[in-house]
Design a protein around this motif. Structure first.
Motif, mmCIF file in Angstrom:
data_model
loop_
_atom_site.group_PDB
_atom_site.id
_atom_site.type_symbol
_atom_site.label_atom_id
_atom_site.label_comp_id
_atom_site.label_asym_id
_atom_site.label_seq_id
_atom_site.Cartn_x
_atom_site.Cartn_y
_atom_site.Cartn_z
ATOM 1 N N MET A 305 45.477 -5.368 90.234
ATOM 2 C CA MET A 305 44.373 -4.582 90.735
ATOM 3 C C MET A 305 43.386 -4.264 89.608
ATOM 4 N N GLU A 306 43.904 -4.001 88.406
ATOM 5 C CA GLU A 306 43.041 -3.677 87.274
ATOM 6 C C GLU A 306 42.122 -4.845 86.928
ATOM 7 N N SER A 307 42.684 -6.054 86.888
ATOM 8 C CA SER A 307 41.847 -7.214 86.565
ATOM 9 C C SER A 307 40.859 -7.495 87.695
ATOM 10 N N ALA A 308 41.271 -7.273 88.949
ATOM 11 C CA ALA A 308 40.374 -7.483 90.084
ATOM 12 C C ALA A 308 39.172 -6.558 89.992
ATOM 13 N N ALA A 309 39.409 -5.273 89.689
ATOM 14 C CA ALA A 309 38.311 -4.316 89.584
ATOM 15 C C ALA A 309 37.364 -4.699 88.449
ATOM 16 N N SER A 310 37.907 -5.088 87.305
ATOM 17 C CA SER A 310 37.069 -5.459 86.164
ATOM 18 C C SER A 310 36.217 -6.681 86.469
ATOM 19 N N ILE A 311 36.804 -7.670 87.152
ATOM 20 C CA ILE A 311 36.066 -8.890 87.467
ATOM 21 C C ILE A 311 34.946 -8.618 88.465
ATOM 22 N N LEU A 313 33.413 -5.746 89.068
ATOM 23 C CA LEU A 313 32.379 -4.972 88.386
ATOM 24 C C LEU A 313 31.565 -5.848 87.444
ATOM 25 N N GLY A 314 32.231 -6.792 86.806
ATOM 26 C CA GLY A 314 31.540 -7.675 85.872
ATOM 27 C C GLY A 314 30.531 -8.592 86.527
ATOM 28 N N LEU A 315 30.662 -8.834 87.813
ATOM 29 C CA LEU A 315 29.704 -9.674 88.537
ATOM 30 C C LEU A 315 28.453 -8.904 88.951
ATOM 31 N N GLN A 316 28.392 -7.625 88.596
ATOM 32 C CA GLN A 316 27.170 -6.818 88.694
ATOM 33 C C GLN A 316 26.549 -6.825 90.099
ATOM 34 N N PRO A 324 42.071 -4.775 99.455
ATOM 35 C CA PRO A 324 42.661 -3.609 100.109
ATOM 36 C C PRO A 324 41.905 -2.332 99.756
ATOM 37 N N ALA A 325 42.225 -1.261 100.461
ATOM 38 C CA ALA A 325 41.503 0.001 100.295
ATOM 39 C C ALA A 325 41.668 0.567 98.896
ATOM 40 N N GLU A 326 42.842 0.386 98.281
ATOM 41 C CA GLU A 326 43.057 0.920 96.929
ATOM 42 C C GLU A 326 42.135 0.255 95.911
ATOM 43 N N LEU A 327 41.850 -1.023 96.105
ATOM 44 C CA LEU A 327 40.929 -1.727 95.203
ATOM 45 C C LEU A 327 39.513 -1.207 95.394
ATOM 46 N N VAL A 328 39.107 -1.008 96.647
ATOM 47 C CA VAL A 328 37.767 -0.479 96.922
ATOM 48 C C VAL A 328 37.591 0.880 96.263
ATOM 49 N N ARG A 329 38.623 1.758 96.399
ATOM 50 C CA ARG A 329 38.537 3.087 95.791
ATOM 51 C C ARG A 329 38.484 3.000 94.265
ATOM 52 N N ASP A 330 39.295 2.136 93.685
ATOM 53 C CA ASP A 330 39.338 2.009 92.225
ATOM 54 C C ASP A 330 37.994 1.546 91.670
ATOM 55 N N ILE A 331 37.378 0.569 92.340
ATOM 56 C CA ILE A 331 36.072 0.083 91.900
ATOM 57 C C ILE A 331 35.020 1.188 92.036
ATOM 58 N N ALA A 332 35.079 1.950 93.135
ATOM 59 C CA ALA A 332 34.108 3.026 93.344
ATOM 60 C C ALA A 332 34.223 4.079 92.250
ATOM 61 N N VAL A 333 35.439 4.445 91.892
ATOM 62 C CA VAL A 333 35.645 5.444 90.832
ATOM 63 C C VAL A 333 35.102 4.945 89.504
ATOM 64 N N LYS A 334 35.415 3.697 89.162
ATOM 65 C CA LYS A 334 34.960 3.141 87.889
ATOM 66 C C LYS A 334 33.447 2.977 87.872
ATOM 67 N N ALA A 335 32.860 2.577 89.009
ATOM 68 C CA ALA A 335 31.405 2.429 89.071
ATOM 69 C C ALA A 335 30.725 3.782 88.903
#
Length: 344
Positions: A305-311, A313-316, A324-335
């Motif tokens: 999940m960590e690498s998915a969020a970084s990738i 986000l990196g595509l800007q 899944p929902a946990e990935l969506v939430r993680d990306i939103a928090v990091k963004a």
């Protein structure tokens, strides 16, 4: 034209051993009498061309002379046998050796071919280096010793461990079996003196994920983690008789990919964004389907999940996570954190 033809004769004799005068005449599109005169000229010039008479006769070069036609040295032959090593030499000794061998081969060509080769060399440039110059480091010296050990068939000893100092260095004695460069990272494939000792050996990707794929007792070591390497003078390397470097490495790649963790997800984006995602390292694009507004919905596999969020986000913004929902939430928090840090 005769000088060109004489060089062609030498090259043909080097390539195939014995030729009849008729075969040479057909190959060079001249008469057999011309071939006879050319052979006499080569002999008078000091080239050891010999002739056997009779039904199975023909012209050939004296044994032991063929490899000396272009003045090749041992190091020259090493470069020809290891083109990837030469091409990636940069400012190391391999780059200089490659230029030297290229010049020798160029001078061995007939004049017409030489002119064409010179033209190609002036018009085509292969720059294998990155944008930022890399200064020579300890890895160049390590590679030189390992390559010499491979050529001589000798065991090597070295200290092995992480370069940051956080891991204790361990002593190794191995039989080098091959060197592999993947991207810009070098690996040594070797048989350790104690077959059961695989501590510290690398996964193929060099990222600490998974372990090496052993063909019998073989292990894979990252060259940048090798220190104090020495080639033994007397101990001959013990290499499995059926060892094939290409087959071993391909099997290593397959096993490494199988050992990577898998994190499935669904993303949406413009076709160009999905294409970029599919070309990203450690991302597997499974299938796509049309979505609204000309966008694509894609099922993909990341490693975590960590690498998915970084990738993502990196595509800007080129793609967005859907499941899944946990990935969506993680990306939103990091963004949100990034926006806060940058005053947004």
């Amino acid at each position: 034209m005769r000088a060109d033809r004489l060089i062609q004769l030498l090259v043909l004799l080097q390539q195939s051993g014995k030729w009849t005068a008729k075969e040479l005449a057909v190959k060079l599109e001249v008469s057999e009498r011309t071939v006879q005169r050319d052979m006499e000229a080569l002999s008078m010039a000091g080239f050891p061309v010999l002739a056997d008479r009779g039904a199975n006769g023909g012209w050939y070069l004296q044994e032991g002379y063929r490899s000396l036609l272009t003045g090749m040295s041992r190091s020259d032959i090493e470069v020809l046998l290891m083109p990837e090593l030469a091409a990636r030499g940069g400012d190391s000794r391999w780059g200089e050796a490659f230029r030297r061998v290229s010049q020798k081969l160029l001078m061995a060509l007939p004049q017409g071919w030489r002119e064409q080769a010179e033209l190609v060399r002036r018009r085509i440039l292969v720059d294998g280096a990155g944008w930022y110059a890399r200064t020579p480091d300890a890895q160049e010296a390590v590679l030189a010793v390992l390559q010499d050990a491979l050529w001589a068939g000798k065991k090597t000893s070295f200290r092995y461990g992480a370069t940051g100092g956080g891991e204790e260095m361990a002593d190794r004695i191995v039989s080098p079996c091959g060197l592999v460069v993947k991207g810009t990272v070098w690996y040594l494939v070797a048989a350790p003196e104690q077959a059961g000792d695989d501590r510290g050996s690398e996964g193929v990707g060099g990222e600490g994920q998974g372990g090496p794929v052993a063909a019998e007792s073989l292990r894979t070591y990252r060259v940048s983690r090798i220190r104090e390497v020495r080639m033994t003078e007397r101990a001959a390397a013990e290499i499995p008789p059926d060892f094939n470097l290409a087959a071993y490495w391909e099997a290593s790649l397959v096993r490494f990919r199988e050992q990577l963790p898998v994190y499935p997800a669904v993303v949406e984006g413009e076709p160009e964004g999905i294409r970029q995602l599919g070309e990203t390292r450690y991302v597997r694009l499974l299938r796509t389907e049309a979505a609204e507004g000309g966008r694509l919905l894609a099922q993909v596999e990341f490693n975590t999940m960590e690498s998915a969020a970084s990738i993502v986000l990196g595509l800007q913004g080129a793609v967005r996570a859907v499941e899944p929902a946990e990935l969506v939430r993680d990306i939103a928090v990091k963004a949100a954190r990034l926006a806060e840090l940058h005053g947004g």
